[in-house]
Design a protein around this motif. Structure first.
Motif, PDB file in Angstrom:
ATOM      1  N   ALA A 150      -1.117  20.689  -9.245  1.00 25.11           N
ATOM      2  CA  ALA A 150      -1.760  19.956  -8.153  1.00 25.11           C
ATOM      3  C   ALA A 150      -2.465  20.912  -7.199  1.00 25.11           C
ATOM      4  O   ALA A 150      -3.596  20.652  -6.764  1.00 25.11           O
ATOM      5  CB  ALA A 150      -0.733  19.125  -7.396  1.00 25.11           C
ATOM      6  N   ALA A 151      -1.825  22.026  -6.869  1.00 26.87           N
ATOM      7  CA  ALA A 151      -2.435  23.005  -5.965  1.00 26.87           C
ATOM      8  C   ALA A 151      -3.694  23.607  -6.589  1.00 26.87           C
ATOM      9  O   ALA A 151      -4.710  23.780  -5.906  1.00 26.87           O
ATOM     10  CB  ALA A 151      -1.430  24.106  -5.616  1.00 26.87           C
ATOM     11  N   LYS A 152      -3.651  23.914  -7.867  1.00 21.55           N
ATOM     12  CA  LYS A 152      -4.825  24.474  -8.556  1.00 21.55           C
ATOM     13  C   LYS A 152      -5.976  23.470  -8.577  1.00 21.55           C
ATOM     14  O   LYS A 152      -7.133  23.839  -8.368  1.00 21.55           O
ATOM     15  CB  LYS A 152      -4.463  24.892  -9.981  1.00 21.55           C
ATOM     16  CG  LYS A 152      -3.631  26.155 -10.041  1.00 21.55           C
ATOM     17  CD  LYS A 152      -3.300  26.525 -11.474  1.00 21.55           C
ATOM     18  CE  LYS A 152      -2.508  27.820 -11.535  1.00 21.55           C
ATOM     19  NZ  LYS A 152      -2.188  28.217 -12.914  1.00 21.55           N
ATOM     20  N   THR A 153      -5.663  22.202  -8.820  1.00 24.04           N
ATOM     21  CA  THR A 153      -6.697  21.164  -8.820  1.00 24.04           C
ATOM     22  C   THR A 153      -7.316  21.027  -7.438  1.00 24.04           C
ATOM     23  O   THR A 153      -8.540  20.925  -7.293  1.00 24.04           O
ATOM     24  CB  THR A 153      -6.106  19.811  -9.274  1.00 24.04           C
ATOM     25  OG1 THR A 153      -5.588  19.973 -10.598  1.00 24.04           O
ATOM     26  CG2 THR A 153      -7.145  18.720  -9.269  1.00 24.04           C
ATOM     27  N   PHE A 154      -6.470  21.027  -6.399  1.00 20.78           N
ATOM     28  CA  PHE A 154      -6.959  20.935  -5.018  1.00 20.78           C
ATOM     29  C   PHE A 154      -7.904  22.085  -4.695  1.00 20.78           C
ATOM     30  O   PHE A 154      -9.017  21.879  -4.204  1.00 20.78           O
ATOM     31  CB  PHE A 154      -5.773  20.925  -4.047  1.00 20.78           C
ATOM     32  CG  PHE A 154      -6.179  21.064  -2.611  1.00 20.78           C
ATOM     33  CD1 PHE A 154      -6.701  19.985  -1.919  1.00 20.78           C
ATOM     34  CD2 PHE A 154      -6.047  22.278  -1.943  1.00 20.78           C
ATOM     35  CE1 PHE A 154      -7.082  20.104  -0.586  1.00 20.78           C
ATOM     36  CE2 PHE A 154      -6.417  22.400  -0.627  1.00 20.78           C
ATOM     37  CZ  PHE A 154      -6.941  21.316   0.059  1.00 20.78           C
ATOM     38  N   VAL A 155      -7.490  23.307  -4.992  1.00 22.72           N
ATOM     39  CA  VAL A 155      -8.313  24.484  -4.703  1.00 22.72           C
ATOM     40  C   VAL A 155      -9.630  24.410  -5.461  1.00 22.72           C
ATOM     41  O   VAL A 155     -10.701  24.676  -4.899  1.00 22.72           O
ATOM     42  CB  VAL A 155      -7.546  25.786  -5.045  1.00 22.72           C
ATOM     43  CG1 VAL A 155      -8.468  26.997  -5.004  1.00 22.72           C
ATOM     44  CG2 VAL A 155      -6.373  25.980  -4.086  1.00 22.72           C
ATOM     45  N   SER A 156      -9.576  24.026  -6.714  1.00 26.38           N
ATOM     46  CA  SER A 156     -10.792  23.921  -7.525  1.00 26.38           C
ATOM     47  C   SER A 156     -11.763  22.895  -6.944  1.00 26.38           C
ATOM     48  O   SER A 156     -12.965  23.163  -6.826  1.00 26.38           O
ATOM     49  CB  SER A 156     -10.415  23.527  -8.956  1.00 26.38           C
ATOM     50  OG  SER A 156     -11.555  23.277  -9.722  1.00 26.38           O
ATOM     51  N   GLU A 157     -11.249  21.725  -6.550  1.00 22.97           N
ATOM     52  CA  GLU A 157     -12.116  20.692  -5.992  1.00 22.97           C
ATOM     53  C   GLU A 157     -12.704  21.098  -4.651  1.00 22.97           C
ATOM     54  O   GLU A 157     -13.857  20.780  -4.361  1.00 22.97           O
ATOM     55  CB  GLU A 157     -11.350  19.373  -5.869  1.00 22.97           C
ATOM     56  CG  GLU A 157     -11.076  18.729  -7.208  1.00 22.97           C
ATOM     57  CD  GLU A 157     -10.425  17.370  -7.091  1.00 22.97           C
ATOM     58  OE1 GLU A 157     -10.217  16.867  -5.973  1.00 22.97           O
ATOM     59  OE2 GLU A 157     -10.121  16.797  -8.158  1.00 22.97           O
ATOM     60  N   VAL A 158     -11.950  21.818  -3.839  1.00 24.98           N
ATOM     61  CA  VAL A 158     -12.481  22.286  -2.557  1.00 24.98           C
ATOM     62  C   VAL A 158     -13.573  23.326  -2.791  1.00 24.98           C
ATOM     63  O   VAL A 158     -14.646  23.269  -2.183  1.00 24.98           O
ATOM     64  CB  VAL A 158     -11.355  22.857  -1.667  1.00 24.98           C
ATOM     65  CG1 VAL A 158     -11.923  23.567  -0.446  1.00 24.98           C
ATOM     66  CG2 VAL A 158     -10.409  21.732  -1.224  1.00 24.98           C
ATOM     67  N   ARG A 159     -13.326  24.262  -3.694  1.00 24.20           N
ATOM     68  CA  ARG A 159     -14.331  25.302  -3.976  1.00 24.20           C
ATOM     69  C   ARG A 159     -15.612  24.726  -4.562  1.00 24.20           C
ATOM     70  O   ARG A 159     -16.705  25.214  -4.280  1.00 24.20           O
ATOM     71  CB  ARG A 159     -13.742  26.351  -4.918  1.00 24.20           C
ATOM     72  CG  ARG A 159     -12.734  27.242  -4.234  1.00 24.20           C
ATOM     73  CD  ARG A 159     -12.239  28.327  -5.145  1.00 24.20           C
ATOM     74  NE  ARG A 159     -11.364  29.215  -4.400  1.00 24.20           N
ATOM     75  CZ  ARG A 159     -10.455  29.997  -4.951  1.00 24.20           C
ATOM     76  NH1 ARG A 159     -10.298  30.012  -6.270  1.00 24.20           N
ATOM     77  NH2 ARG A 159      -9.696  30.765  -4.196  1.00 24.20           N
TER      78      ARG A 159
END
Length: 57
Positions: free
Chosen positions: A24-33
Protein backbone atom coordinates in the motif's frame (compact mmCIF):
# COMPACT_ATOMS: atom_id res chain seq x y z
CA UNK A 1 4.05 -0.64 15.78
CA UNK A 2 7.13 -2.51 14.75
CA UNK A 3 6.88 -5.67 12.71
CA UNK A 4 8.39 -8.64 14.48
CA UNK A 5 10.78 -10.95 12.68
CA UNK A 6 9.98 -13.99 14.81
CA UNK A 7 6.60 -15.51 15.57
CA UNK A 8 4.87 -15.00 18.87
CA UNK A 9 3.74 -18.30 20.36
CA UNK A 10 0.46 -17.06 21.81
CA UNK A 11 -0.69 -15.21 18.68
CA UNK A 12 -2.23 -16.67 15.55
CA UNK A 13 -1.37 -15.18 12.17
CA UNK A 14 -4.49 -14.39 10.17
CA UNK A 15 -2.83 -12.25 7.51
CA UNK A 16 0.59 -11.01 6.51
CA UNK A 17 -0.07 -7.35 7.30
CA UNK A 18 3.54 -6.36 6.68
CA UNK A 19 3.23 -7.30 2.99
CA UNK A 20 -0.11 -5.50 2.70
CA UNK A 21 1.19 -2.33 4.40
CA UNK A 22 4.39 -2.24 2.32
CA UNK A 23 2.47 -2.75 -0.93
CA UNK A 24 0.00 0.00 0.00
CA UNK A 25 2.81 2.43 0.85
CA UNK A 26 4.60 1.69 -2.44
CA UNK A 27 1.37 2.24 -4.40
CA UNK A 28 0.75 5.53 -2.57
CA UNK A 29 4.27 6.81 -3.27
CA UNK A 30 4.06 5.78 -6.92
CA UNK A 31 0.72 7.53 -7.43
CA UNK A 32 1.95 10.71 -5.75
CA UNK A 33 5.13 10.78 -7.84
CA UNK A 34 3.14 10.22 -11.06
CA UNK A 35 0.71 12.95 -9.93
CA UNK A 36 -2.20 10.51 -10.07
CA UNK A 37 -3.06 11.09 -6.41
CA UNK A 38 -4.57 13.29 -5.15
CA UNK A 39 -7.03 13.81 -7.96
CA UNK A 40 -9.91 16.28 -8.12
CA UNK A 41 -12.20 13.71 -6.48
CA UNK A 42 -9.97 13.76 -3.37
CA UNK A 43 -9.95 17.55 -2.92
CA UNK A 44 -12.21 20.32 -1.69
CA UNK A 45 -12.31 23.75 -3.31
CA UNK A 46 -13.15 27.14 -1.83
CA UNK A 47 -15.91 29.27 -3.25
CA UNK A 48 -14.85 32.36 -5.17
CA UNK A 49 -13.64 35.05 -2.75
CA UNK A 50 -13.32 32.77 0.30
CA UNK A 51 -9.51 32.76 0.21
CA UNK A 52 -9.42 36.58 0.26
CA UNK A 53 -11.77 36.61 3.26
CA UNK A 54 -9.58 34.07 5.05
CA UNK A 55 -6.30 35.95 4.59
CA UNK A 56 -7.90 39.23 5.62
CA UNK A 57 -8.78 37.91 9.11
Amino acid sequence: MAFLKGRIRFAKRYANLKEIAVAAAKTFVSEVRKQIYPGPEHCYNMHEGEYDKLVSL
